[in-house]
Design a protein around this motif. Sequence first.
Motif, PDB file in Angstrom:
ATOM      1  N   ARG A 151      27.853  59.053  -8.662  1.00  0.00           N
ATOM      2  CA  ARG A 151      28.020  59.868  -9.863  1.00  0.00           C
ATOM      3  C   ARG A 151      26.789  60.712 -10.199  1.00  0.00           C
ATOM      4  O   ARG A 151      26.936  61.795 -10.780  1.00  0.00           O
ATOM      5  CB  ARG A 151      28.348  58.971 -11.063  1.00  0.00           C
ATOM      6  CG  ARG A 151      29.752  58.388 -11.031  1.00  0.00           C
ATOM      7  CD  ARG A 151      30.131  57.803 -12.391  1.00  0.00           C
ATOM      8  NE  ARG A 151      29.264  56.696 -12.767  1.00  0.00           N
ATOM      9  CZ  ARG A 151      29.524  55.428 -12.484  1.00  0.00           C
ATOM     10  NH1 ARG A 151      30.625  55.122 -11.801  1.00  0.00           N
ATOM     11  NH2 ARG A 151      28.700  54.468 -12.865  1.00  0.00           N
ATOM     12  N   ASN A 152      25.613  60.242  -9.858  1.00  0.00           N
ATOM     13  CA  ASN A 152      24.399  60.947 -10.276  1.00  0.00           C
ATOM     14  C   ASN A 152      23.764  61.798  -9.171  1.00  0.00           C
ATOM     15  O   ASN A 152      22.651  62.289  -9.329  1.00  0.00           O
ATOM     16  CB  ASN A 152      23.369  59.973 -10.853  1.00  0.00           C
ATOM     17  CG  ASN A 152      23.137  58.750  -9.976  1.00  0.00           C
ATOM     18  OD1 ASN A 152      23.931  58.447  -9.088  1.00  0.00           O
ATOM     19  ND2 ASN A 152      22.045  58.038 -10.217  1.00  0.00           N
TER      20      ASN A 152
ATOM     21  N   THR B  58      25.374  48.610  -3.408  1.00  0.00           N
ATOM     22  CA  THR B  58      24.514  49.686  -2.917  1.00  0.00           C
ATOM     23  C   THR B  58      24.641  50.926  -3.787  1.00  0.00           C
ATOM     24  O   THR B  58      23.640  51.490  -4.249  1.00  0.00           O
ATOM     25  CB  THR B  58      24.876  50.027  -1.456  1.00  0.00           C
ATOM     26  OG1 THR B  58      24.736  48.855  -0.649  1.00  0.00           O
ATOM     27  CG2 THR B  58      23.975  51.122  -0.911  1.00  0.00           C
ATOM     28  N   LEU B  59      25.871  51.356  -4.040  1.00  0.00           N
ATOM     29  CA  LEU B  59      26.082  52.548  -4.854  1.00  0.00           C
ATOM     30  C   LEU B  59      25.709  52.289  -6.311  1.00  0.00           C
ATOM     31  O   LEU B  59      25.201  53.181  -6.998  1.00  0.00           O
ATOM     32  CB  LEU B  59      27.541  53.000  -4.744  1.00  0.00           C
ATOM     33  CG  LEU B  59      28.021  53.344  -3.321  1.00  0.00           C
ATOM     34  CD1 LEU B  59      29.432  53.887  -3.356  1.00  0.00           C
ATOM     35  CD2 LEU B  59      27.084  54.339  -2.650  1.00  0.00           C
TER      36      LEU B  59
ATOM     37  N   GLU C 287      23.377  54.449  -8.840  1.00  0.00           N
ATOM     38  CA  GLU C 287      23.912  54.922 -10.115  1.00  0.00           C
ATOM     39  C   GLU C 287      23.168  54.328 -11.307  1.00  0.00           C
ATOM     40  O   GLU C 287      23.208  54.883 -12.415  1.00  0.00           O
ATOM     41  CB  GLU C 287      25.411  54.625 -10.182  1.00  0.00           C
ATOM     42  CG  GLU C 287      26.194  55.512  -9.219  1.00  0.00           C
ATOM     43  CD  GLU C 287      27.682  55.230  -9.176  1.00  0.00           C
ATOM     44  OE1 GLU C 287      28.096  54.154  -9.675  1.00  0.00           O
ATOM     45  OE2 GLU C 287      28.434  56.073  -8.648  1.00  0.00           O
ATOM     46  N   ASP C 288      22.456  53.224 -11.100  1.00  0.00           N
ATOM     47  CA  ASP C 288      21.577  52.673 -12.134  1.00  0.00           C
ATOM     48  C   ASP C 288      20.243  53.406 -12.201  1.00  0.00           C
ATOM     49  O   ASP C 288      19.377  53.059 -13.018  1.00  0.00           O
ATOM     50  CB  ASP C 288      21.315  51.186 -11.868  1.00  0.00           C
ATOM     51  CG  ASP C 288      22.508  50.317 -12.218  1.00  0.00           C
ATOM     52  OD1 ASP C 288      23.427  50.801 -12.912  1.00  0.00           O
ATOM     53  OD2 ASP C 288      22.535  49.141 -11.787  1.00  0.00           O
TER      54      ASP C 288
ATOM     55  N   LYS D 177      15.348  56.777 -12.508  1.00  0.00           N
ATOM     56  CA  LYS D 177      14.519  55.936 -13.364  1.00  0.00           C
ATOM     57  C   LYS D 177      13.378  55.301 -12.571  1.00  0.00           C
ATOM     58  O   LYS D 177      12.299  55.040 -13.115  1.00  0.00           O
ATOM     59  CB  LYS D 177      15.378  54.827 -13.983  1.00  0.00           C
ATOM     60  CG  LYS D 177      16.454  55.319 -14.931  1.00  0.00           C
ATOM     61  CD  LYS D 177      17.317  54.156 -15.408  1.00  0.00           C
ATOM     62  CE  LYS D 177      18.462  54.642 -16.286  1.00  0.00           C
ATOM     63  NZ  LYS D 177      19.369  53.519 -16.663  1.00  0.00           N
ATOM     64  N   LYS D 178      13.635  55.060 -11.296  1.00  0.00           N
ATOM     65  CA  LYS D 178      12.639  54.358 -10.491  1.00  0.00           C
ATOM     66  C   LYS D 178      12.799  54.789  -9.032  1.00  0.00           C
ATOM     67  O   LYS D 178      13.890  54.664  -8.463  1.00  0.00           O
ATOM     68  CB  LYS D 178      12.839  52.847 -10.626  1.00  0.00           C
ATOM     69  CG  LYS D 178      11.804  51.989  -9.930  1.00  0.00           C
ATOM     70  CD  LYS D 178      12.108  50.514 -10.177  1.00  0.00           C
ATOM     71  CE  LYS D 178      11.110  49.598  -9.495  1.00  0.00           C
ATOM     72  NZ  LYS D 178      11.478  48.165  -9.684  1.00  0.00           N
ATOM     73  N   ILE D 179      11.731  55.296  -8.440  1.00  0.00           N
ATOM     74  CA  ILE D 179      11.736  55.662  -7.024  1.00  0.00           C
ATOM     75  C   ILE D 179      11.092  54.513  -6.253  1.00  0.00           C
ATOM     76  O   ILE D 179       9.975  54.099  -6.559  1.00  0.00           O
ATOM     77  CB  ILE D 179      10.974  56.975  -6.780  1.00  0.00           C
ATOM     78  CG1 ILE D 179      11.589  58.114  -7.604  1.00  0.00           C
ATOM     79  CG2 ILE D 179      10.988  57.327  -5.302  1.00  0.00           C
ATOM     80  CD1 ILE D 179      10.790  59.400  -7.563  1.00  0.00           C
ATOM     81  N   VAL D 180      11.806  53.995  -5.267  1.00  0.00           N
ATOM     82  CA  VAL D 180      11.373  52.784  -4.578  1.00  0.00           C
ATOM     83  C   VAL D 180      11.257  53.028  -3.078  1.00  0.00           C
ATOM     84  O   VAL D 180      11.837  53.979  -2.536  1.00  0.00           O
ATOM     85  CB  VAL D 180      12.359  51.621  -4.841  1.00  0.00           C
ATOM     86  CG1 VAL D 180      12.313  51.194  -6.300  1.00  0.00           C
ATOM     87  CG2 VAL D 180      13.792  52.017  -4.442  1.00  0.00           C
TER      88      VAL D 180
END
Length: 415
Positions: free
Chosen positions: A132-133, A377-378, A382-383, A399-402
Motif C-alpha cells: 500500500r505504501n 513480510t508485506l 506497510e508498517d 518510519k525506520k530504514i533497516v
Amino acid sequence: MRFMLSIHSIHNLTEKTMAKIQMKNAVAELDGDEMTRVLWQVIKDRLLTPYVDLKTEYYDLSITERDRTDDKVTYEAAEAIRRLGVGVKCATITSNAARMEEYKLTHLTPSPNGILRGELDGTVFRAPIFVRNIHCNVKSWVKPIVLGRHAYGDVYKNCEIRTPCAGKAELVFTGADGKEIRKTIMEMKGPGILQGIHNLDSSIESFARCCFNYALDQKISVWFGAKDTISKTYDGRFKEIMQQVFDREFKARFDAAGLEYFYTLIDDAVARVMKTDGGFLWACKNYDGDVMSDMIASACGSLAMMTSVLVSPSGQFEYEASHGTVQKHYYRYQKGEKTSTNPVALIFAWTGALAKRAELDGTPELADFAHKLEKATLGTIEDGIMTGDLARLADPAAKKIVNSWEFIDEIAARL
C-alpha cells in the motif's frame, strides 16, 4: 522485575517449543552467488527452519561449482526439479571475462537460468508485488501485470562469429535427409560480427499452452507482442503458432471465462501498456520478456519486489528471485558492512515453492505458513519498516530504514 525478550530470544524459544510443520516431499534447492547467497541462508535460518521441517535436495549453483563440474551440477538440478516437481533457486552469476578473472574460472560458463529453462522447456511468469505504501510510477497500473517470458532459444542460445575481413555471410541448414537450404545474409565489405539464433515449433507450442493455462488459472486475458512486420519468418512463426494453439485448444474456454487473447506488434504493446490499468498476462519472446519484466518491476518499485516462477508444460515449477546477485552490496558485505539489501523476492521464491509443494502434496499447514510469511513480510513494509531501496519510494515516508538482517528479524517477530 521487568523481563524482556529480544527477537533472537523469542526465535530460540519458538524453535525449542513449537512442533514444526512437516513436509511430505522435498523441493530442489538451488543455491547461488554473492549477496543473495548470504541472505538465502539467513532466510532459511530465521524464517523457515524454526517453523518448518524443511526437506530439500541441495544443489550448489555457485559460479565456482558450476565451473568445477563443467555445469554438470546445473543439469543435475534441472533433473531434480523434473523428478520432484518443485524447485527454488537463488540468484546466480552468468560469467563474462571480468567474472572469469575475478573468480579464477577455467572457462566461461553459460547462463544457468538458460540451461534450466532449456531443460524444462519452461515459460517464466513474473509479477510485481504490491504494497500500500509503495506507489507505482505508472499511475494507471492498479492491478499487477504478469509478464510471461518464453524461456528458450533466441539470443540466450545463440551462435556468434567475429569476422576478420570482407566476405560472404551465409545461413545454411542441412536437413536430416541431406537436403540443404542456403541463404546469403550479407556480402560484407569488411570486418564485422554475425549472430545466429533459433527456436523450435515444439517450444513455441509449449510457451503458448503455458501462457493460456496460466491465464485461465489466474482469470486474466493475454496479450502477445512480436515484430512479424520485420521478422516475417521468425516472429511470424511465433504469431502463427500462438494463434493456432489458442484457436484449437483454448478459445472456447476463454470465451466461457470472459477472457480474450490478441496479438499486436511489440512496439504497439509497449505504447498501449502504459495506458492500461493492468490485470493481464503480457506474453513476450525471450529477450523482450527479459527487458519488459525489468521495466514493469522498476515502475512498480523495485526488482526485489517481483515474483518469478518457471513453469514447464509437463507441470514442474521452479521459483526464483527475479533479480541478480547484488554484486556491489556483496563487496561491501565482504568489508564487514551490513547492507540494506531487499530480500523480499528471495523470501517469495521460498513461499512460492512451499505453497506449490503444499498444493501438490495436500498439506494445508504448509500452504498456510507460506501465506503467513508473505503477509508478515508485506506487513513489515506497510508498517513503515523497510530497506533503503523502498524507503526512497515510500509514501508515507518510511518510519525506520533497516539493514537486511534487521528487516528479516522484524518479519520473524510478526510470525
